[in-house]
Design an enzyme around this catalytic site. Structure first.
Site, PDB file in Angstrom:
ATOM      1  N   LYS A   1       0.019   3.866  -2.591  1.00 48.73           N
ATOM      2  CA  LYS A   1      -0.972   4.936  -2.452  1.00 48.73           C
ATOM      3  C   LYS A   1      -0.344   6.320  -2.315  1.00 48.73           C
ATOM      4  CE  LYS A   1      -4.318   1.638  -0.805  1.00 48.73           C
ATOM      5  NZ  LYS A   1      -4.479   0.646   0.238  1.00 48.73           N
TER       6      LYS A   1
ATOM      7  N   SER B   1       0.790  -1.235   0.000  1.00 42.76           N
ATOM      8  CA  SER B   1       0.000   0.000   0.000  1.00 42.76           C
ATOM      9  C   SER B   1       0.818   1.279   0.000  1.00 42.76           C
ATOM     10  CB  SER B   1      -0.960   0.015   1.200  1.00 42.76           C
ATOM     11  OG  SER B   1      -2.049  -0.844   0.959  1.00 42.76           O
TER      12      SER B   1
ATOM     13  N   SER C   1      -5.826   3.404   4.495  1.00 43.77           N
ATOM     14  CA  SER C   1      -5.355   2.553   3.392  1.00 43.77           C
ATOM     15  C   SER C   1      -6.496   1.878   2.643  1.00 43.77           C
ATOM     16  CB  SER C   1      -4.380   1.491   3.922  1.00 43.77           C
ATOM     17  OG  SER C   1      -3.547   1.019   2.901  1.00 43.77           O
TER      18      SER C   1
END
Length: 378
Positions: free
Chosen positions: A89, A86, A141
Site C-alpha cells: 500500500k 500490505s 490498511s
C-alpha cells in the site's frame, strides 16, 4: 615420595596441558580477525563496552536506507524476492497521490465492498474523498479502500496495477512485481527488502505521503452514521520509538509479519524494512539506532561556503550519511559550464560534482565572479 595414585593424577594433568598447548599452537594467529571480517555486514561499530554491535534481525530479509540520499546503510538478504503483504500500500498510496485528485469523491464498488482481509468497512455505493480514503488505506490498511482507490484512479484495478508497475520501473525497482493494490497473496506479487526501502525513500519525499503516514489518529466524515470515522494507526513504532514518523505494517499467512518504519533525528530521516520478521518492533528499533549512530548525516557543504582551491562558493547545503572512517573517501571535481549554457546565463558558472569511493553521489551548483578550469578539490 608420591603415592601411585598421585603419580597417575600428575601424569594425566601433564598430558592434558600438553594437548591444550598443541591445540593453541594449531590455531592460526589471524583467526580472530578473519572471524570478525566474516561477521562484518557493512562496518563494525563498538558499543559502550567495546564489543561488536550491529543490527542482527530475525527477519528473512532486511534493509535500512537514508531517505534524503537514498543510500542503503544496511542490507541482509536484501535482493531476495519475497511476498510483501500490505506494505504494498506504500506504492498504492504514492501512485494515488501523484495521479489522483485528492478532493474527488471515490465510490465504493461491489468489488471493493466485498474485498476480504483488513477493512475500513466501506458500504456498497458509499462515497468518500480520495484523500480520506488514502488515510484509511495507510492507517487501518483497508483492502476495501485499496480496491476503491485503484478503480477510481486507474479506471480499473488492473489499470491501476499497471500504473504501479510502471512506477516501480521508473524508480528502478528491479526485483518487484505488483499484481494487486492491497497485498493479498499472489505468487507473482513480490518485492525485496532493498526495493521496498528504495520505494519508501521515494514516497517519503512527497509531503502529502509524509503527513499521512505519520498521523496517529484520523477522523473522516461518515455518511452512514451520526459519528465520524475515527482511525487509529496500526504502526506501533509511532509510539514506541523516539522520532518515528511512518510508515506501514503488513501481514498475510504467506508473507507473515512485514514492517516498514521511518524515523527522523537531528534532521536525518531513515527508513527500515523487514520481511517475515516475528520480532519486527524490536528489530526496527535496533536498526534505526544503528543507522543514526553509525551513519549520521554529514554536512559536506553549506550555502555560501568557499570551495577550496577555487573562486567559487556553494549555492546550497549538501549532506550525506557517512561513518567516521568514510569521511576521508569523499572527493570533488569542479565542472565549469560553457558561457553559452543556460546555467551560466542564469548565474551558475560551474557545478561541484561529489564522489564517494570514486562513485558520483551528487552535485552542488556554484556561483562566482569568474570562470574556473576543471580541477579536483581535496
Amino acid at each position: 615420595m608420591l603415592s601411585a595414585r598421585r603419580r597417575r593424577r600428575l601424569l594425566a594433568f601433564t598430558l592434558w596441558i600438553g594437548i591444550m598447548m598443541l591445540l593453541i599452537q594449531a590455531v592460526p594467529v589471524s583467526a580472530t580477525s578473519i572471524d570478525q571480517a566474516a561477521l562484518k555486514p557493512k562496518e563494525i561499530k563498538l558499543n559502550k563496552r567495546g564489543s561488536v554491535s550491529y543490527p542482527r534481525t530475525n527477519a528473512r530479509a532486511a534493509a535500512l536506507i537514508d531517505v534524503e540520499s537514498g543510500r542503503l546503510l544496511y542490507s541482509e538478504n536484501g535482493d531476495t524476492e519475497l511476498p510483501m503483504a500490505s506494505t504494498t500500500k506504500i506504492m498504492t498510496a504514492i501512485v494515488a497521490i501523484e495521479s489522483g485528485k485528492l478532493h474527488e469523491m471515490v465510490k465504493t464498488s461491489k468489488r471493493a465492498f466485498g474485498k476480504e482481509g483488513s477493512s475500513i468497512y466501506l458500504r456498497l455505493g458509499e462515497e468518500m474523498k480520495l484523500e480520506d480514503m488514502i488515510f484509511g488505506l495507510m492507517l487501518r490498511s483497508g483492502n476495501d479502500a485499496a480496491t476503491a482507490i485503484a478503480e477510481h484512479v486507474g479506471g480499473s484495478e488492473e489499470g491501476f496495477v499497471h500504473m504501479m508497475n510502471e512506477k516501480a520501473r521508473e524508480i528502478g525497482l528491479l526485483h518487484t512485481s505488483f499484481r494487486n493494490p492491497h497485498g493479498l497473496d499472489d505468487k507473482e506479487h513480490y518485492t525485496t527488502a532493498n526495493d521496498l526501502a528504495r520505494l519508501t525513500a521515494y514516497a517519503l519525499h512527497n509531503p502529502i505521503f509524509r503527513h499521512i503516514v505519520k498521523t496517529k489518529v484520523k477522523t473522516a466524515p461518515n455518511p452512514n452514521d451520526a459519528w465520524d470515522y475515527k482511525w487509529m494507526n496500526k504502526n506501533k513504532m509511532l509510539s514506541l520509538y523516539e522520532g518515528a514518523d511512518g510508515v506501514k505494517t503488513g501481514y498475510t499467512k504467506t508473507a507473515l509479519r512485514c514492517l516498514v518504519s521511518s524515523a527522523t533525528r537531528n534532521g536525518q530521516q531513515l527508513a527500515a524494512v523487514t520481511l517475515n520478521d516475528g520480532s519486527d518492533w524490536v528489530d526496527h528499533s535496533r536498526m534505526l539506532d544503528y543507522g543514526f549512530e553509525a551513519y549520521p548525516s554529514t554536512t559536506l557543504f553549506k550555502r555560501g561556503q568557499p570551495v577550496e582551491g577555487s573562486s567559487f562558493v556553494a549555492m546550497l547545503d549538501w549532506s550525506y550519511p557517512l561513518s567516521e572512517s568514510e569521511k576521508g573517501q569523499i572527493s570533488y571535481k569542479i565542472i565549469p559550464y560553457p558561457p553559452t549554457s543556460v546555467e551560466y546565463k542564469f548565474g551558475t558558472p560551474a557545478k561541484l560534482e561529489i564522489y564517494f569511493k570514486n562513485e558520483r553521489i551528487g552535485q552542488v551548483p556554484l556561483k562566482s565572479n569568474a570562470t574556473s578550469s576543471t580541477e579536483k578539490v581535496s
